[in-house]
Design an enzyme around this catalytic site. Sequence first.
Site, mmCIF file in Angstrom:
data_model
loop_
_atom_site.group_PDB
_atom_site.id
_atom_site.type_symbol
_atom_site.label_atom_id
_atom_site.label_comp_id
_atom_site.label_asym_id
_atom_site.label_seq_id
_atom_site.Cartn_x
_atom_site.Cartn_y
_atom_site.Cartn_z
ATOM 1 N N GLU A 133 0.830 -1.199 -0.099
ATOM 2 C CA GLU A 133 -0.073 0.279 0.227
ATOM 3 C C GLU A 133 0.519 1.598 -0.387
ATOM 4 O OE1 GLU A 133 -3.150 0.265 -0.703
ATOM 5 O OE2 GLU A 133 -3.376 -2.208 0.157
ATOM 6 N N CYS A 191 -1.779 9.104 2.096
ATOM 7 C CA CYS A 191 -1.012 8.903 0.797
ATOM 8 C C CYS A 191 -2.871 9.364 -0.304
ATOM 9 C CB CYS A 191 -1.548 7.242 0.865
ATOM 10 S SG CYS A 191 -2.459 6.382 1.740
HETATM 11 P P1 NAD Z 1 8.504 4.566 5.071
HETATM 12 O O1 NAD Z 1 8.192 4.250 3.805
HETATM 13 O O2 NAD Z 1 9.455 5.254 5.531
HETATM 14 O O3 NAD Z 1 8.172 3.370 5.549
HETATM 15 C C1 NAD Z 1 6.864 2.863 6.298
HETATM 16 C C2 NAD Z 1 7.609 1.574 6.854
HETATM 17 O O4 NAD Z 1 8.362 0.637 6.453
HETATM 18 C C3 NAD Z 1 7.894 2.193 8.678
HETATM 19 O O5 NAD Z 1 7.679 1.358 9.842
HETATM 20 C C4 NAD Z 1 9.913 2.002 8.000
HETATM 21 O O6 NAD Z 1 10.532 2.055 9.761
HETATM 22 C C5 NAD Z 1 9.946 0.920 7.470
HETATM 23 N N1 NAD Z 1 10.820 0.641 6.530
HETATM 24 C C6 NAD Z 1 12.317 1.609 5.946
HETATM 25 N N2 NAD Z 1 12.487 0.289 5.666
HETATM 26 C C7 NAD Z 1 12.516 -0.698 5.636
HETATM 27 C C8 NAD Z 1 13.513 -1.387 5.188
HETATM 28 N N3 NAD Z 1 15.295 -1.397 5.168
HETATM 29 N N4 NAD Z 1 12.583 -2.883 5.646
HETATM 30 C C9 NAD Z 1 11.009 -3.189 6.191
HETATM 31 N N5 NAD Z 1 11.322 -2.079 6.326
HETATM 32 C C10 NAD Z 1 11.610 -0.475 6.290
HETATM 33 O O7 NAD Z 1 7.540 5.360 4.825
HETATM 34 P P2 NAD Z 1 6.868 6.457 5.752
HETATM 35 O O8 NAD Z 1 7.358 8.183 5.453
HETATM 36 O O9 NAD Z 1 6.521 5.848 7.517
HETATM 37 O O10 NAD Z 1 5.210 7.085 5.478
HETATM 38 C C11 NAD Z 1 4.827 7.400 4.453
HETATM 39 C C12 NAD Z 1 4.405 7.106 3.607
HETATM 40 O O11 NAD Z 1 3.305 5.678 3.481
HETATM 41 C C13 NAD Z 1 3.914 7.696 1.923
HETATM 42 O O12 NAD Z 1 4.757 7.157 1.270
HETATM 43 C C14 NAD Z 1 2.354 7.463 1.948
HETATM 44 O O13 NAD Z 1 2.268 7.788 0.582
HETATM 45 C C15 NAD Z 1 2.311 5.921 2.462
HETATM 46 N N6 NAD Z 1 1.276 5.735 2.779
HETATM 47 C C16 NAD Z 1 0.650 4.660 1.942
HETATM 48 C C17 NAD Z 1 -0.837 4.229 2.142
HETATM 49 C C18 NAD Z 1 -1.995 3.454 1.206
HETATM 50 O O14 NAD Z 1 -3.062 2.938 1.339
HETATM 51 N N7 NAD Z 1 -1.489 3.174 0.235
HETATM 52 C C19 NAD Z 1 -1.330 4.568 3.575
HETATM 53 C C20 NAD Z 1 -0.658 6.281 4.683
HETATM 54 C C21 NAD Z 1 0.819 5.645 3.853
#
Ligand code: NAD
Length: 473
Positions: free
Chosen positions: A247, A281
Amino acid sequence: MDVRPFWLAGRPAMGEAELPVTNSHDGRVVGIASVPTGDQVEQAVAAAAAVRGRAAALPIHVRAEALAHVSRRIAERAEEFARLIMEENGKPLLWARGEVGRAVSTFRFAAEEARRFGGEVQRLDTDPAAQGRLAYISRVPYGPVLAITPFNFPLNLVAHKVAPAIAVGAPVVVKPAPATPLSALLLGELLAETGLPEGMFSVLPVPNDRAAALVEDPRLPVVSFTGSAPVGYAIADRVPRKRVTLELGGNAAAVVLADADLDHAASRVALFSNYQAGQSCIAVQRVIVEDAVYDAFVERLLPAVRALVTGDPADEKTQVGPMVSEEAAERVERWVADAVAAGARVLAGGGRSGATVEPTVLADVPRDALVYREEVFGPVMVLERVAGVDEAFAAVNDSAYGLQAGVFTRSLDIAFRANRELEVGGVIIGDVPSYRADQMPYGGVKDSGVGREGLRSAMADYTYEKVMVLTGL
Ligand code: NAD
């Protein structure tokens, strides 16, 4: 300040390291999460793997009652959850309370869906070769789910993974966002009250490098990830054989057509470009307006944007709070400056103070500017004038992303046309793209991800269909 324990196989536990959590409005430390050691992570994964058979065999009424219990308990402790979300995320209380209400519903919907999760029978004698045979079709969980969640909905996006996992009888290991682990840890308390078998859930606030090891662990065959596109696709590429749902982000568009109710469209666009400081998002980022009503729409939009109350997230009246960090706000400021250097005009906002960015409206933005092409994830909208419906829908589709789109129209014909032509996972007619009901399928196409959430859809994603054929009937 007390250190919050994490959850290891359903029990509270303390590790050796600590993760301080700060409020981005004033920089205060608002909580400390205990970080599990490598051994403790191993114990949690081993416990999830050990309980998978028992979890899948849990009677449905037990799963449903556990989910209903969590729903009731979140409702009872709603204000505590809302304040915690506000503190750790910087989200104004107004939105934090909304998120808590949604999490109550998410667990309730899961309890309801769990009761409908019984399998089905298919008669096979529709074909002479299969006469005398009957198929019993059930859905079986692939196994423990690794749930990786972002910072922007620290409770409800965890709920969207934990609740369907329990509903299908799958253990779940939650890896919350480092900036906002506290709500997930509080949710752990309520899950622990349910009496679900040991190993059914863990909440592990580990740093990203250790989350990467969890992704690769073969004992966690399902990875349900919500976050940014680069991180999500890197995860999917590392484990091509796992069941991965992504997502991801977007640069959602709202289309305002000539027959729209302009007052309604302007007030919804103003609010939902800026709610949660644009960190959703499906926050409105691109506003595509038909030429015939462009000036009249902008006349209504700008006062609505300027009237938004920006400030302290703890203030009941605040509508727009800080972003998650000052660095995030500085990035948005840079993107706006780049667009202005490329010819954009700032019609409202444009300023920044600490982590707070003023609700900002841009016009004349070139399509190759970052604020148009990429996910801005801040309180910034881009206005675009188009000649008519053809051009409007082409503009929506001129994006690498495809999560949801909103179309303000009163025409049923155009509504169906939007549904046919827009390359997105959800088309919202008469409202902003930011609308989401937690029971409906939700997810993207193109770079916005694969798989769907919403209880029934996530339950399908976490399970496979298994057929048993009965012979000699
Ligand atoms: P992010 O991608 O930086 O982090 C998301 C999660 O992934 C965090 O828990 C982070 O610690 C983890 N993570 C980071 N690197 C990793 C790795 N190498 N291996 C495993 N896990 C890892 O995102 P964010 O800044 O926390 O959130 C914002 C993003 O989320 C935006 O792009 C937003 O659009 C998206 N989002 C999407 C939805 C949806 O349902 N489509 C909903 C909410 C947010």
